[in-house]
Design a protein around this motif. Structure first.
Motif: not given
Length: 300
Positions: A79-83, A258-260, A263-275
């Motif tokens: 339902l949502v794109a992986p990126y 989060l910032t890094d 910049n690298n387009g790593r949404v998985d790491r962004i979500l990891l930092a938030i969690v």
């Protein structure tokens, strides 16, 4: 001979307080329909169920579990794109990858260290200033207006000044976190001290208490619940200011992650930092909650 019919409610009064007292039936038992403060066995049992430790743990985990299940369903169903929204498995894989590189533990440890130091400094200064403002009329007049104005300054507005004064280092980050922790603690405790029951203070003075002795024996126990509430609010604010500090100038920490990752387009790491921020923030708040229960049980 009483004219009241059998089973009719009878108002029982307490000497010296006309018109007060529990409403009872003819047999002397409380009349539940006319005693709004009587919880009754059904309500008491319901309250006991929700107060159980097991119920609180399971109930608290229910919503996160539902959100995780919905997240998994949305991503696996396409339902949502992986990126845009990676799956929970992808976020877990990112955490494992960072852990194997030896980076995840470092990010977490540095952020926790900054929050603990900044929170401790900010909360300690806030308690001292709150005592001056809450207990002294002169302190209230001289300090309260300026502090109220500074409280309205956004967190990011302090960053350029702190970098200019303290350079890009730990001092500027810890100072920004201390500023964030200061105001919730100061505001809550100062307001509580202003509203301490004057009869308690007069009773303490009647027993010869003055100054620090009066504060320690009477005023501090009276405001202890507010102190703990202010500390918990200050801790939450410290985590918010941590992200602001690490987003601007940092090479390690969860804010940097989060910032890094952005910049690298790593949404998985962004979500990891938030969690991680949510989980660690809740754990630190739970530590203060346990301390609050112990202190209130002993002093309040």
């Amino acid at each position: 001979m009483s004219d009241a019919p059998t089973g009719a409610p009878v108002l029982v009064t307490v000497p010296g307080t006309p018109g007060t007292g529990p409403v009872t039936d003819a047999s002397g038992h409380p009349h539940r329909a006319l005693n709004p403060h009587d919880r009754g066995p059904a309500r008491a049992a319901s309250s006991g169920f929700w107060s159980r430790r097991t119920t609180r743990v399971v109930g608290g985990a229910l919503l996160p579990a539902l959100l995780l299940a919905a997240w998994h369903h949305v991503t696996t169903a396409g339902l949502v794109a992986p990126y845009q929204l990676p799956s929970p498995a992808s976020v877990w894989a990112a955490a494992v990858d960072l852990q194997q590189r030896g980076e995840l533990g470092t990010h977490v440890a540095i952020s926790v260290q900054r929050v603990v130091i900044g929170f401790a400094v900010g909360a300690l200064v806030a308690l001292v200033v709150a005592a001056l403002v809450g207990l002294s009329r002169a302190g209230d007049v001289l300090l309260a207006p300026t502090l109220a104005a500074l409280r309205a300054v956004p967190s990011l507005a302090w960053v350029p000044l702190l970098i200019l004064w303290m350079k890009i280092g730990e001092d500027s980050k810890v100072t920004l976190i201390a500023i964030g922790a200061f105001f919730p603690v100061y505001t809550t405790v100062a307001a509580a001290l202003r509203h301490v029951d004057p009869h308690l203070v007069e009773a303490g003075r009647a027993f010869g208490l003055r100054g620090a002795g009066l504060f320690r024996s009477v005023q501090l126990p009276a405001v202890l619940p507010s102190v703990m509430s202010g500390l918990r609010l200050g801790l939450a604010q410290a985590w918010l200011f941590l992200v602001a500090a690490e987003l601007i100038a940092s090479s390690m920490g969860l804010g940097f992650l989060l910032t890094d990752s952005q910049n690298n387009g790593r949404v998985d790491r962004i979500l990891l930092a938030i969690v991680l921020l949510a989980v660690i923030g809740k754990l630190t708040d739970s530590v203060l909650a346990v301390a609050e229960k112990q202190l209130l049980r002993r002093f309040a």
